[in-house]
Structures are given as C-alpha cells and as structure tokens.
Design an enzyme around this catalytic site. Structure first.
Site, PDB file in Angstrom:
ATOM      1  N   THR A  49       9.878  -9.286   2.628  1.00  0.00           N
ATOM      2  CA  THR A  49      10.612  -8.944   4.263  1.00  0.00           C
ATOM      3  C   THR A  49      11.786  -9.300   4.758  1.00  0.00           C
ATOM      4  O   THR A  49      12.388  -9.254   5.074  1.00  0.00           O
ATOM      5  CB  THR A  49       9.907  -8.677   5.402  1.00  0.00           C
ATOM      6  OG1 THR A  49       8.260  -7.758   4.577  1.00  0.00           O
ATOM      7  CG2 THR A  49       9.928  -7.835   6.460  1.00  0.00           C
ATOM      8  N   THR A  53       5.952 -12.299   3.013  1.00  0.00           N
ATOM      9  CA  THR A  53       4.490 -12.808   3.946  1.00  0.00           C
ATOM     10  C   THR A  53       2.992 -11.607   3.198  1.00  0.00           C
ATOM     11  O   THR A  53       2.093 -13.482   3.979  1.00  0.00           O
ATOM     12  CB  THR A  53       4.266 -11.916   5.554  1.00  0.00           C
ATOM     13  OG1 THR A  53       4.567 -10.885   5.205  1.00  0.00           O
ATOM     14  CG2 THR A  53       5.453 -12.542   5.955  1.00  0.00           C
ATOM     15  N   ASP A  54       2.962 -11.207   2.701  1.00  0.00           N
ATOM     16  CA  ASP A  54       1.891 -10.241   2.297  1.00  0.00           C
ATOM     17  C   ASP A  54       1.008 -11.880   2.098  1.00  0.00           C
ATOM     18  O   ASP A  54      -0.292 -11.709   1.620  1.00  0.00           O
ATOM     19  CB  ASP A  54       1.764  -9.872   1.465  1.00  0.00           C
ATOM     20  CG  ASP A  54       2.161  -8.240   1.875  1.00  0.00           C
ATOM     21  OD1 ASP A  54       2.546  -8.650   3.087  1.00  0.00           O
ATOM     22  OD2 ASP A  54       2.636  -7.137   1.512  1.00  0.00           O
TER      23      ASP A  54
HETATM   24  N1  DAS Z   1       5.883  -7.885   2.824  1.00  0.00           N
HETATM   25  C1  DAS Z   1       6.567  -7.955   1.757  1.00  0.00           C
HETATM   26  C2  DAS Z   1       5.778  -8.697   1.168  1.00  0.00           C
HETATM   27  O1  DAS Z   1       5.262 -10.087   1.222  1.00  0.00           O
HETATM   28  C3  DAS Z   1       7.513  -6.758   1.274  1.00  0.00           C
HETATM   29  C4  DAS Z   1       8.240  -7.298   1.389  1.00  0.00           C
HETATM   30  O2  DAS Z   1       9.487  -7.158   1.516  1.00  0.00           O
HETATM   31  O3  DAS Z   1       8.831  -5.703  -0.129  1.00  0.00           O
HETATM   32  O4  DAS Z   1       7.101  -9.270   0.377  1.00  0.00           O
END
Ligand code: DAS
Length: 361
Positions: A45, A117-118
């Site tokens: 993100t 972050t996920d």
């Molecule tokens: N939440 C984001 C991640 O963890 C998703 C993204 O940026 O596409 O990568």
C-alpha cells in the site's frame, strides 16, 4: 560613516557566510559522511496508487527531503506487488541479498524493507530468523495508499531510516516500524484491517518509539547490543522448504482439511487451536493419524495472544494421551508458527529440538 563603521558592517556581512562555510565544510573541515541505509522495495500500500499503478522505491525516497540529511539512502526495487503475492522464494532472495550486501564493500548500517502490511509480520519474522549480524532490518509500509489524504507511508519510511541509523538499533535484528511504533519481528501482528495503529505486539508490547526528537527504546538490546545475533537458519545451505499447512479449529470442524493437507504432502501442520490449542475430537483423531505418518504438529491458537506450551498443556482437550511428540507454538500465532516449523523441517531438526526452538526468544 567612518572607516571603523564600514569594516564593522563588512564583518557583520561575512559572519553568516563563514558560519555557512564551516557548516558545509567549505573552509576545509570535512563533514562526516552520512551512513548508508539500503532500501529494498517490494510494493504494498505504501507504493499503491490504485488504477495509476505503483510508485517505485526511488520515487518514495525522493518524495521525503529530510532523508537527505539523515542517511545516504540507496534503493533497489526487489518487487512491486501486493504483499499477498510475496512468496517464500522472494523471502530467500531478500535474505540472500542482505547477506551479499553485508559482505561487500560499503556495507549499509541498516536496511529498510518497504512491504505490504497484510503479510508484513510474516516477512519480518522470516528475516529475523535468517538474517544475522548487528545490522538492523526495519520492515515498514503504510495503511493508507500513497495518494491518499493523510498517507502514512512517508512518515513510516522516514522513521524507519531514523531507526536504521540509530545506534540503539544495533544488534536488535529485524523490526517492524508502523505508526511511530517499533516492534520486534517475533512479537508483532497486524490486528486491524484499516486503522493507522493496526500493528500491535499483544504479548510483549512495543520495543520502542520513533518520537519526533529521538528514538526511544523500551527494552534493552540483547546483550546490551554488544554482541550481534547469529541467524537461526542459513538460507544459503537450507534445502527446499517443505509444505506446512495451517488448519483452524472451530465448532463443527471435521478431519477434511487435515487429511487434504497430508494427502498434498504436508510435512508439518499448524493448528490454530481454540483456547490453549484445543481442537474438535474429529480433528484430534486426524492429527493423531497425521503424526503416525511422520507429520510434525505445532499447536498454536486463534485467540490473538497468549502461549501454547509443549506437552500436556497443549494437548488439553485435543490429542489423546501418549500421542507422542507435540510442539506448542509458545506465543507465535499460526502464520508465524508455520514459518518456524517450515524452516526447522528444512534444517532437519527433530521434533524435540523443534519444540525447544519455539521457546527461543
Ligand atoms: N494491503 C496491501 C498489501 O498488503 C495491498 C496492496 O497494496 O495492494 O500489500
């Protein structure tokens, strides 16, 4: 005005020029070179612009002018993906790249990994187990997209570089920095889908803070920062990573996922158990059958915090007595327990040694 007045005015004009020259080293005094911090950008993100694509690591760094006074920041674009697309092969690649840079000339004093972050906690934990040495590795990202009003990415990146150059960071290994808070890789987890303060360390608390004026450490570095960590696993010599799956316990859970994982070749299984690691009777029987086929079972929990010990405690309500070697995940959540079990199996640890490994902080 007489001559004396003119020369006083001249001196007054020259003083600021001389001070500036001194400050910039133009009068011969050499300013100390800035320490090198290497940014490895992987996406997430922090780089995400929605339909407009993703910013590169170079662009993220260029957008933060104060970085220029803090460090000599070098950047490499390792990937530019959402963190759900990060793979175990990429983990190995990042660990190897850091080892390569550390062994070379002009080795950085610290690394910053920009990451979605996920799954950030997983990458950070993997690196904490596979990167040795004194040099800190700071994993950071953003909860708000790069083009959002109030985007948190720039502050997180700036603070990560501040931590990377901080003498107090030496010897602490891999950390996560989000929302001004510094977390140990082993302890941190993402505990909210959206909020800026999504990252927490439910059992151990924060390691430190990136306050505006100073980096504050709440805990002392291992050995007071005097010795550097040895990597628990050497990615250069580890074999292929075996399949390790996670199964969740819940009311009504049957044996299907456990049997499917074993049929797919899982050599390890992590149970996201209820309470202190319990599972349903059908799951317990399936786990016992899996164990008899040589699958190592690590029992974690789905509560979000708290320990699961090895042995009888982790078998409460679940595995039958005498079920053999069982591994409690300590305070590791299922996704982190999976990483440790996978690495331990790749390094050919025996179950009893794996159980001990889970307790090493
Ligand atoms: N939440 C984001 C991640 O963890 C998703 C993204 O940026 O596409 O990568």
């Amino acid at each position: 005005m007489g001559t004396g007045g003119r020369s006083f005015a001249t001196i007054r004009r020259l003083v600021p020029v001389a001070l500036f020259a001194l400050a910039t080293g133009a009068l011969g005094a050499q300013a100390a070179p800035l320490p090198r911090v290497h940014v490895i950008a992987t996406g997430g993100t922090i780089s995400n612009l929605g339909a407009a694509g993703r910013r590169t690591g170079e662009e993220l760094v260029a957008a933060i002018p104060p970085l220029r006074n803090l460090a000599r920041v070098t950047v490499e674009q390792f990937a530019n993906v959402a963190s759900g697309s990060v793979t175990e092969t990429m983990w190995r690649g990042i660990a190897r790249r850091i080892a390569e840079l550390q062994a070379g000339a002009d080795a950085p004093v610290g690394y910053v990994i920009t990451h979605g972050t996920d799954t950030m906690e997983e990458t950070a934990y993997f690196l904490s187990l596979t990167v040795g040495g004194c040099t800190p590795v700071i994993v950071t990202g953003a909860m708000r997209q790069a083009d959002a009003v109030g985007a948190d990415g720039p502050a997180n990146l700036l603070n990560s570089v501040r931590v990377a150059v901080s003498p107090g960071a030496r010897g602490r290994g891999t950390m996560v920095l989000m929302n001004d808070e510094i977390f140990a890789a082993r302890d941190v987890t993402k505990s909210n889908t959206t909020r800026l303060n999504a990252f927490t360390s439910p059992d151990a608390g924060v390691l430190g803070l990136a306050d505006p004026d100073v980096i504050v450490w709440h805990r002392t570095a291992p050995e007071g920062g005097t010795t550097c960590r040895r990597a628990t696993f050497d990615v250069a010599t580890l074999g292929d990573f075996p399949r390790v799956d996670v199964v969740l316990a819940h009311i009504g859970a049957d044996s299907v996922f456990i049997e499917a994982a074993v049929a797919a070749g899982a050599r390890g299984l992590v149970v996201g158990g209820v309470g202190r690691g319990g599972s349903t009777p059908a799951q317990s029987r399936a786990l016992q059958r899996a164990r008899q086929r040589g699958v190592v079972i690590a029992t974690s929990n789905r509560t979000g915090s708290g320990r699961v010990g090895t042995g009888p405690v982790s078998r409460l309500d679940s595995l039958p007595a005498g079920a053999g070697a069982d591994v409690g995940s300590a305070e590791l959540n299922p996704q982190k327990a999976r990483i440790l079990l996978m690495l331990a199996l790749a390094a050919k640890y025996r179950p009893a040694d794996i159980a001990r490994l889970f307790e090493v902080r």
